[in-house]
Design a protein around this motif. Structure first.
Motif, PDB file in Angstrom:
ATOM      1  N   ALA A 120       0.835  -1.203   0.000  1.00 12.97           N
ATOM      2  CA  ALA A 120       0.000   0.000   0.000  1.00 12.97           C
ATOM      3  C   ALA A 120       0.866   1.249   0.000  1.00 12.97           C
ATOM      4  O   ALA A 120       0.507   2.270  -0.605  1.00 12.97           O
ATOM      5  CB  ALA A 120      -0.919  -0.001   1.216  1.00 12.97           C
ATOM      6  N   ALA A 121       2.041   1.169   0.622  1.00 11.74           N
ATOM      7  CA  ALA A 121       2.927   2.335   0.683  1.00 11.74           C
ATOM      8  C   ALA A 121       3.412   2.735  -0.703  1.00 11.74           C
ATOM      9  O   ALA A 121       3.445   3.928  -1.043  1.00 11.74           O
ATOM     10  CB  ALA A 121       4.118   2.036   1.594  1.00 11.74           C
ATOM     11  N   VAL A 122       3.779   1.756  -1.514  1.00 15.44           N
ATOM     12  CA  VAL A 122       4.224   2.062  -2.880  1.00 15.44           C
ATOM     13  C   VAL A 122       3.057   2.588  -3.704  1.00 15.44           C
ATOM     14  O   VAL A 122       3.192   3.563  -4.454  1.00 15.44           O
ATOM     15  CB  VAL A 122       4.854   0.821  -3.538  1.00 15.44           C
ATOM     16  N   ARG A 123       1.887   1.972  -3.556  1.00 15.96           N
ATOM     17  CA  ARG A 123       0.720   2.438  -4.318  1.00 15.96           C
ATOM     18  C   ARG A 123       0.366   3.876  -3.955  1.00 15.96           C
ATOM     19  O   ARG A 123      -0.019   4.667  -4.819  1.00 15.96           O
ATOM     20  CB  ARG A 123      -0.474   1.506  -4.088  1.00 15.96           C
ATOM     21  N   ASP A 124       0.497   4.226  -2.693  1.00 16.36           N
ATOM     22  CA  ASP A 124       0.215   5.607  -2.276  1.00 16.36           C
ATOM     23  C   ASP A 124       1.182   6.584  -2.948  1.00 16.36           C
ATOM     24  O   ASP A 124       0.771   7.665  -3.406  1.00 16.36           O
ATOM     25  CB  ASP A 124       0.318   5.736  -0.756  1.00 16.36           C
ATOM     26  N   LEU A 125       2.459   6.218  -3.015  1.00 14.69           N
ATOM     27  CA  LEU A 125       3.444   7.081  -3.678  1.00 14.69           C
ATOM     28  C   LEU A 125       3.118   7.242  -5.154  1.00 14.69           C
ATOM     29  O   LEU A 125       3.217   8.338  -5.718  1.00 14.69           O
ATOM     30  CB  LEU A 125       4.847   6.508  -3.508  1.00 14.69           C
ATOM     31  N   LEU A 126       2.724   6.146  -5.793  1.00 11.28           N
ATOM     32  CA  LEU A 126       2.414   6.214  -7.225  1.00 11.28           C
ATOM     33  C   LEU A 126       1.116   6.973  -7.475  1.00 11.28           C
ATOM     34  O   LEU A 126       0.997   7.703  -8.472  1.00 11.28           O
ATOM     35  CB  LEU A 126       2.340   4.809  -7.822  1.00 11.28           C
TER      36      LEU A 126
END
Length: 353
Positions: A120-126
């Protein structure tokens, strides 16, 4: 295990009007030793350009209504390699050919497609990145829509890599190219060949569509299969194609041009393509080098001739990932992932930084 990380690079890109144009493939066609000269000529004619500064790229493309989003960058083949898993077997002659070809071209003509279950952390950044206007937006010659964001800030790239460090990715497309990249890294350590170009797609976000690749087995028919059925197999004749295909989610569907049948193991078996190749094909005495492969059921059925067409259920990503990380490879041509990005959107020329 070493941490997975994406490194920035300066992308070599075909101009918008050439992406999706079949004639653009000529720039990386035979003779491969002439490719560097052809790239120089295409750049002189402004059909190609190199981005001015290194970046990790967020590439989102839409093809036939399906949108895929992935991070494109370089991975260190030695350091990140152990966290990248093949899921199907490779052919040694093809690897050797690609190793020589890649060395001659000094080019990664397309990213190796990797898939993983992202955080979820990577998806939030993207999601934050795509909320900003894309650096490039265009519809190419084949109607694939391209959207590209350049990620250049060192702190943001570092933040991404912190969240990607424990990534275990599975190769979706490019098994032979990745093995060729390993060999070039071993052959030329301490050079740019230590890394290769990848696109990391989050299957929990904008997944690649996973399909089966069907087979036609020569000199075999349903009667022969029926004669060879053992106690651990469930074989059933089917009156129509509609009746047979209704079982495709959990059984092999067989057609020999005249008759229809289904076949499945009595015991649970996660991946029927493995069962087919490890148990059935040897029992049926089929020469694997003579098998024909089809990317759609319609194509397979249409080409049923002097042989038996075997339609396979589409595997699911968790099945493929579990198989890959276990080290139990699937047979070659076990899966098909679509849609793939068109050639020339993002390439990497060795020597360009």
């Amino acid at each position: 295990m070493a941490a997975f990380a994406l490194q920035p690079f300066r992308a070599l890109r075909l101009t918008d009007s050439h992406v999706g144009d079949p004639t653009a493939a000529r720039v990386i066609s035979r003779p491969y030793r002439s490719v560097p000269g052809r790239l120089m000529e295409w750049r002189r004619r402004r059909h190609l350009q190199v981005d001015p500064e290194p970046a990790v790229y967020l590439h989102e493309y839409t093809s036939a209504g399906v949108t895929v989003r992935g991070l494109v960058g370089l991975v260190d083949v030695v350091r990140s390699g152990p966290s990248i898993f093949a899921h199907e077997a490779i052919h040694e002659p093809q690897v050797k050919q690609l190793t020589d070809r890649m060395a001659a071209m000094s080019l990664n003509p397309a990213p190796i497609l990797l898939m993983h279950a992202g955080s979820a952390a990577v998806r939030d950044l993207l999601d934050t990145a795509v909320a900003q206007p894309a650096d490039l937006v265009y519809t190419d010659r084949s109607d694939q829509v391209q959207r590209i964001w350049r990620i250049t800030h060192p702190q943001l790239i570092a933040q991404l890599n912190v969240h990607l460090a424990t990534t275990q990715s599975v190769i979706a497309d490019g098994h032979h190219r990745f093995e060729a990249a390993r060999r070039l890294a071993a052959r030329r350590p301490g050079t740019e060949w230590d890394s290769t170009l990848v696109m990391l797609v989050d299957q929990a976000d904008t997944p690649l569509q996973l399909s089966a690749i069907h087979r036609t087995l020569p000199r075999l028919n349903i009667e022969a299969v029926a004669d060879a059925v053992s106690e651990d197999q469930a074989f059933a004749r089917r009156s129509t194609s509609h009746e047979a295909l209704a079982h495709l989610d959990h059984a092999l569907v067989l057609h020999d041009g005249t008759s229809w049948a289904t076949l499945k193991p009595n015991r649970p078996h996660e991946l029927l393509v493995r069962w087919l190749h490890e148990e059935l094909i040897p029992r049926w005495h089929v020469d694997e080098s003579k098998i024909a492969y089809h990317h759609s059921a319609g194509e397979a059925i249409a080409r049923t001739g002097n042989g038996l067409t075997v339609l396979l259920p589409a595997p699911r990503f968790p099945q493929v990932a579990a198989s890959a990380t276990s080290g139990h490879l699937l047979p070659a041509k076990a899966t098909s992932f679509q849609p793939k990005p068109n050639l020339g959107v993002l390439m990497r020329e060795l020597g360009s930084g």
